[in-house]
Design a protein around this motif. Structure first.
Motif, PDB file in Angstrom:
ATOM      1  N   ASP A 176       0.934  -1.470  -0.014  1.00 48.48           N
ATOM      2  CA  ASP A 176      -0.179  -0.010  -0.590  1.00 48.48           C
ATOM      3  C   ASP A 176       0.863   0.942   0.065  1.00 48.48           C
ATOM      4  OD1 ASP A 176      -2.261  -1.654  -0.033  1.00 48.48           O
ATOM      5  OD2 ASP A 176      -2.709  -1.317   2.071  1.00 48.48           O
ATOM      6  N   ALA A 177       1.927   1.145   0.372  1.00 43.97           N
ATOM      7  CA  ALA A 177       2.643   2.414   0.710  1.00 43.97           C
ATOM      8  C   ALA A 177       4.050   2.679  -0.295  1.00 43.97           C
ATOM      9  CB  ALA A 177       3.221   2.527   2.276  1.00 43.97           C
ATOM     10  N   ILE A 178       4.322   0.864  -0.724  1.00 47.71           N
ATOM     11  CA  ILE A 178       5.877   1.224  -1.345  1.00 47.71           C
ATOM     12  C   ILE A 178       5.466   0.632  -2.784  1.00 47.71           C
ATOM     13  CG2 ILE A 178       8.449  -0.015  -1.900  1.00 47.71           C
ATOM     14  CD1 ILE A 178       7.851  -0.573   0.914  1.00 47.71           C
ATOM     15  N   GLU A 179       6.400   2.248  -3.959  1.00 47.74           N
ATOM     16  CA  GLU A 179       6.137   1.932  -5.274  1.00 47.74           C
ATOM     17  C   GLU A 179       7.368   1.326  -5.648  1.00 47.74           C
ATOM     18  OE1 GLU A 179       6.577   6.282  -6.189  1.00 47.74           O
ATOM     19  OE2 GLU A 179       4.642   7.181  -5.024  1.00 47.74           O
ATOM     20  N   ILE A 180       8.263   0.804  -5.209  1.00 49.28           N
ATOM     21  CA  ILE A 180       9.033   0.630  -6.828  1.00 49.28           C
ATOM     22  C   ILE A 180       8.815  -1.300  -6.126  1.00 49.28           C
ATOM     23  CG2 ILE A 180      11.148   1.792  -5.942  1.00 49.28           C
ATOM     24  CD1 ILE A 180      12.487   1.168  -4.139  1.00 49.28           C
ATOM     25  N   PRO A 181       9.557  -2.127  -6.524  1.00 50.48           N
ATOM     26  CA  PRO A 181       9.547  -3.729  -6.293  1.00 50.48           C
ATOM     27  C   PRO A 181       9.679  -3.766  -5.168  1.00 50.48           C
ATOM     28  CG  PRO A 181      10.453  -2.958  -8.918  1.00 50.48           C
ATOM     29  CD  PRO A 181      10.667  -1.511  -8.157  1.00 50.48           C
ATOM     30  N   PHE A 182       9.019  -4.623  -4.531  1.00 52.13           N
ATOM     31  CA  PHE A 182       9.480  -5.753  -3.269  1.00 52.13           C
ATOM     32  C   PHE A 182       9.257  -6.864  -3.534  1.00 52.13           C
ATOM     33  CE2 PHE A 182       4.948  -4.804  -1.811  1.00 52.13           C
ATOM     34  CZ  PHE A 182       4.839  -5.475  -0.708  1.00 52.13           C
ATOM     35  N   ILE A 183       9.810  -7.616  -3.282  1.00 51.17           N
ATOM     36  CA  ILE A 183       9.574  -9.408  -2.669  1.00 51.17           C
ATOM     37  C   ILE A 183       9.635  -8.980  -1.130  1.00 51.17           C
ATOM     38  CG2 ILE A 183      11.140 -10.157  -4.545  1.00 51.17           C
ATOM     39  CD1 ILE A 183      13.533 -10.730  -2.793  1.00 51.17           C
ATOM     40  N   ALA A 184       8.968 -11.085  -1.024  1.00 48.89           N
ATOM     41  CA  ALA A 184       8.294 -11.259   0.784  1.00 48.89           C
ATOM     42  C   ALA A 184       9.852 -11.601   0.974  1.00 48.89           C
ATOM     43  CB  ALA A 184       7.288 -11.387   0.902  1.00 48.89           C
ATOM     44  N   SER A 185      10.151 -11.677   2.512  1.00 47.42           N
ATOM     45  CA  SER A 185      10.367 -12.395   3.045  1.00 47.42           C
ATOM     46  C   SER A 185       9.921 -12.724   4.066  1.00 47.42           C
ATOM     47  CB  SER A 185      11.994 -11.664   3.508  1.00 47.42           C
ATOM     48  OG  SER A 185      12.475 -11.768   2.306  1.00 47.42           O
ATOM     49  N   GLY A 186      10.754 -13.942   4.873  1.00 45.64           N
ATOM     50  CA  GLY A 186      10.412 -14.498   5.856  1.00 45.64           C
ATOM     51  C   GLY A 186       9.024 -15.462   5.768  1.00 45.64           C
ATOM     52  N   GLY A 187       9.445 -16.871   6.161  1.00 45.51           N
ATOM     53  CA  GLY A 187       8.069 -17.964   6.238  1.00 45.51           C
ATOM     54  C   GLY A 187       8.028 -18.928   4.426  1.00 45.51           C
ATOM     55  N   PHE A 188       8.538 -18.258   4.349  1.00 41.19           N
ATOM     56  CA  PHE A 188       8.366 -18.863   2.387  1.00 41.19           C
ATOM     57  C   PHE A 188       9.200 -20.023   2.637  1.00 41.19           C
ATOM     58  CE2 PHE A 188       6.775 -14.218   2.635  1.00 41.19           C
ATOM     59  CZ  PHE A 188       5.504 -14.498   1.634  1.00 41.19           C
TER      60      PHE A 188
END
Length: 324
Positions: free
Chosen positions: A166-178
């Motif tokens: 909702d807040a970040i515009e640049i690409p991001f990946i999800a970490s933790g628990g995957f």
């Protein structure tokens, strides 16, 4: 699968093997790269900048695909020569860097001047916004489930990832628990552009750690980690063992860091990975160990994750929508 992350970093699959101290070495990184993912050599695992140079060249002998280097910046009494490690990364033409720990502001201009894309690892939306403002190219957003340092906010990925989206515009990946296709499908649904895995990649054929550690990850449940250094506001999630429990007990009783320094020394953790003595020192493991049931090759693991995620997205979930 094509996402903004795969397009920006030129990789086939939105699956990343992040930096792991004592684990992120050339054979593992190259295997991830050859399987279509993005792997990172851990710079500070190498004793000197010249050792890092040799490790980068070793990885290049094992893969023609792109890979990166993790540079974790931590406040210490005797910091390593970060600028020398940074210069090796630049000199060797590494295309990607994952920064973690402290603010990367002192390193970012040097990397960008060399045409290197930077992913910065954060454990909160506010830190992600700050890194975005500094000009990093992408983010890795770490939920409370992760191994290593989850920050002090204790926000799990189910909340942190969509809040970041909702807040970040640049690409991001999800970490933790995957660690599987369900996680990748969930991360994409929550707004991430891919996933970062550490603990799951430890339990692979190409991971250079002792078989006892891999077997422990397969056998462990989500309850088999400890949070140490909570009292010091420097929380770390580690595999539960005799040493971690002793550290927690001593700090709960009022001990200071100096009283447990020898117990948590990094070199003791390295011995765990080398010898398989699971109680010799502190070693990192995330809650995702509960989902680890085998020790595949990196190619088998990444292929399975992507296939399962695609089946979930185009099969089961699509069927639910049609049925409605």
């Amino acid at each position: 699968m094509r996402t903004r992350f795969t397009e920006l970093f030129g990789v086939e699959h939105p699956v990343v093997q992040g930096g792991m101290q004592w684990v992120g070495r050339a054979p593992l990184v190259a295997a991830v790269a050859n399987a279509g993912g993005l792997g990172f050599i851990t710079a500070l695992t190498q004793p000197t900048p010249e050792d890092l140079r040799a490790e980068i060249r070793r990885a290049r002998e094992l893969t023609d695909s792109p890979f990166g280097v993790n540079l974790t910046i931590l406040p210490t009494i005797t910091p390593p020569p970060y600028h020398e490690y940074r210069q090796v990364i630049i000199d060797e033409g590494v295309p990607f860097v994952e920064t973690a720990g402290a603010n990367p502001v002192d390193h970012l201009p040097h990397f960008h001047d060399a045409g290197i894309k930077v992913i910065h690892k954060c454990t909160s939306v506010r830190h992600g916004l700050k890194a975005q403002a500094l000009g990093v190219d992408a983010l890795s957003i770490d939920g409370f489930e992760c191994a290593g340092h989850p920050g002090e906010d204790d926000v799990p990925g189910l909340i942190l990832i969509p809040a970041a989206a909702d807040a970040i515009e640049i690409p991001f990946i999800a970490s933790g628990g995957f660690g599987d296709g369900r996680g990748l499908a969930a991360a994409l649904a929550l707004g991430a552009e891919g996933i970062n895995m550490g603990t799951r990649f430890m339990a692979t054929v190409e991971s250079g750690i002792h078989q006892n550690v891999k077997d422990r990850l397969v056998a462990a449940s989500e309850r088999d980690t400890d949070l140490i250094f909570r009292q010091l506001r420097n929380t770390a999630r580690v595999a539960s063992n005799a040493i971690s429990r002793e550290v927690v007990e001593k700090l709960n009783a009022g001990a200071k860091f100096e009283d447990v320094r020898d117990l948590v020394a990094g070199k003791r953790g390295a011995v765990v990975y080398e010898t398989g003595d699971l109680d010799h020192g502190i070693w990192s493991a995330g809650l995702v160990q509960a989902l680890i049931t085998d020790i595949p090759t990196c190619a088998e693991l990444i292929g399975r994750i992507v296939r399962d995620a695609e089946e979930i997205i185009t099969g089961r979930l699509a069927g639910i929508v049609r049925a409605a």
